[in-house]
Write a protein that holds these residues in place. Structure first.
Motif, short mmCIF file in Angstrom:
data_model
loop_
_atom_site.label_atom_id
_atom_site.label_comp_id
_atom_site.label_asym_id
_atom_site.label_seq_id
_atom_site.Cartn_x
_atom_site.Cartn_y
_atom_site.Cartn_z
N PHE A 113 36.99 49.55 38.65
CA PHE A 113 36.11 50.02 39.72
C PHE A 113 36.90 50.93 40.65
N GLU A 114 36.20 51.76 41.37
CA GLU A 114 36.86 52.60 42.38
C GLU A 114 37.23 51.79 43.61
N THR A 115 36.37 50.82 43.97
CA THR A 115 36.59 50.01 45.17
C THR A 115 37.64 48.94 44.90
N GLN A 116 38.71 48.93 45.69
CA GLN A 116 39.83 48.03 45.42
C GLN A 116 39.44 46.57 45.55
N TRP A 117 38.68 46.23 46.59
CA TRP A 117 38.34 44.80 46.78
C TRP A 117 37.47 44.30 45.62
N LEU A 118 36.69 45.19 45.03
CA LEU A 118 35.86 44.81 43.90
C LEU A 118 36.73 44.50 42.68
N ASN A 119 37.75 45.34 42.45
CA ASN A 119 38.71 45.04 41.38
C ASN A 119 39.36 43.68 41.60
N ASP A 120 39.78 43.43 42.83
CA ASP A 120 40.50 42.18 43.11
C ASP A 120 39.58 40.96 43.00
N ALA A 121 38.34 41.09 43.46
CA ALA A 121 37.40 39.97 43.40
C ALA A 121 37.05 39.63 41.96
N VAL A 122 36.79 40.64 41.15
CA VAL A 122 36.44 40.39 39.75
C VAL A 122 37.66 39.85 38.99
N ALA A 123 38.85 40.33 39.35
CA ALA A 123 40.07 39.78 38.73
C ALA A 123 40.18 38.29 38.99
N ARG A 124 39.87 37.86 40.22
CA ARG A 124 39.93 36.43 40.57
C ARG A 124 38.91 35.63 39.75
N LEU A 125 37.72 36.17 39.62
CA LEU A 125 36.67 35.48 38.87
C LEU A 125 37.08 35.32 37.41
N CYS A 126 37.57 36.39 36.80
CA CYS A 126 38.03 36.31 35.41
C CYS A 126 39.21 35.36 35.28
N SER A 127 40.11 35.41 36.25
CA SER A 127 41.29 34.55 36.25
C SER A 127 40.91 33.08 36.17
N LEU A 128 39.94 32.67 36.99
CA LEU A 128 39.50 31.27 36.99
C LEU A 128 38.79 30.92 35.68
N THR A 129 38.06 31.89 35.11
CA THR A 129 37.29 31.61 33.91
C THR A 129 38.16 31.41 32.69
N ILE A 130 39.25 32.18 32.59
CA ILE A 130 40.10 32.12 31.39
C ILE A 130 41.46 31.46 31.65
N VAL A 131 41.62 30.87 32.83
CA VAL A 131 42.84 30.11 33.19
C VAL A 131 44.10 30.99 33.07
N LEU A 132 44.02 32.19 33.63
CA LEU A 132 45.16 33.11 33.62
C LEU A 132 45.35 33.66 35.02
#
Length: 296
Positions: free
Chosen positions: A78-97
């Protein structure tokens, strides 16, 4: 010609176009990917006829959130940095990484791709026997390794050289927050007897992981240990569905040659430089047929 020469050969207009970020393509693909997970999860939870068969596609969709997390760690989804970081956190919790830890790990991998002394990916050797291949594809070493990383980070025992001293408090806090989240989910699941969680998330992720292992092995498996990204990384030509599922990361040489190119621009970048690519495979079946032939 190496990857630096290829980038230097691009015009300023081509560079600007290729590296242009946008929220729209990422949001559309995220909506489709996430929506498919919600759809399959809802059908499993509703116990529709033949619902156990849906756990495999659900699992593949879940584990391939890794490729979305990879893009958000690069902050190119994404262009928006906070959106990248928020989605990274969501994926992180989902796949335990852990996302912050993975950013340090992955950037070191980019900096030292296929360097036996410094590439952290090479700390996990590629399979050299049929038995090792089967164990690798099972995903068991991956899950065990991720849980060990989470624990080591949480207790402050991580000694990963690619994590700088200033980053250690961050990865420690991240790991503790993730463990607290999983503990809360477990308590709530037991309290409300929510066994559906097992069939919507845990079992599907276990079933889907081998497909991600098969996919990832093609990125650098059997590529030479050289610095040229056009040689040490493989682009795998595949169908539209796999490219979408993996956020265009089958164009992996292109990604390593120019990491600033967002996922939605990789097909165009491929068209510009495909004549310079050194390691290209026509498909994942073809790659694994050849890989298996090399096993002892």
């Amino acid at each position: 010609m190496d990857h630096r020469d290829v980038i230097a050969s691009l015009t300023p207009q081509e560079r600007n176009r290729l590296t242009g970020k946008s929220d729209v393509p990422g949001l559309i693909q995220f909506a489709v990917h996430g929506g498919a997970i919600i759809l399959f999860g809802s059908l499993i939870a509703a116990r529709v006829p033949f619902w156990p068969l849906l756990m495999l596609p659900q699992g593949i969709l879940i584990v391939f959130l890794f490729t979305l997390m990879h893009e958000t760690v690069h902050r190119t989804a994404f262009e928006t940095q906070w959106l990248n970081d928020a989605v990274a956190r969501l994926c992180s919790l989902t796949i335990v990484l852990p996302a912050d830890w993975f950013r340090y790990f992955h950037f070191a991998h980019h900096r030292f791709t296929q360097d036996p002394q410094n590439d952290p990916e090479l700390a996990f050797p590629k399979p050299e026997t049929l038995r090792q291949y089967i164990v690798h594809i099972s995903g068991i070493p991956l899950w065990w390794g991720q849980f060990k990383t989470l624990y080591a980070n949480a207790v402050g025992r991580s000694r990963d050289s690619y994590v700088p001293p200033k980053g250690r408090p961050k990865v420690r806090a991240e790991a503790r927050a993730m463990i607290a989240f999983y503990a809360l989910v477990l308590v709530l699941a037991v309290w409300f007897q929510a066994t559906t969680l097992i069939y919507v998330w845990i079992v599907p992720a276990l079933l889907g992981q081998p497909f991600l292992r098969l996919y990832l092995l093609a990125e650098h498996g059997r590529c030479p240990f050289v610095a040229n990204m056009l040689e040490n990384t493989r682009t795998t030509l595949t169908n539209w569905l796999v490219r979408k599922l993996a956020w265009n990361m089958p164009f992996h040489t292109e990604h390593h040659a120019y990491p600033g190119v967002p996922f939605h621009q990789l097909p165009e970048f491929h068209r510009l430089i495909e004549r310079h690519l050194k390691v290209v495979e026509p498909g994942y079946v073809s790659f694994h047929e050849k890989y298996i032939e090399t096993l002892r």
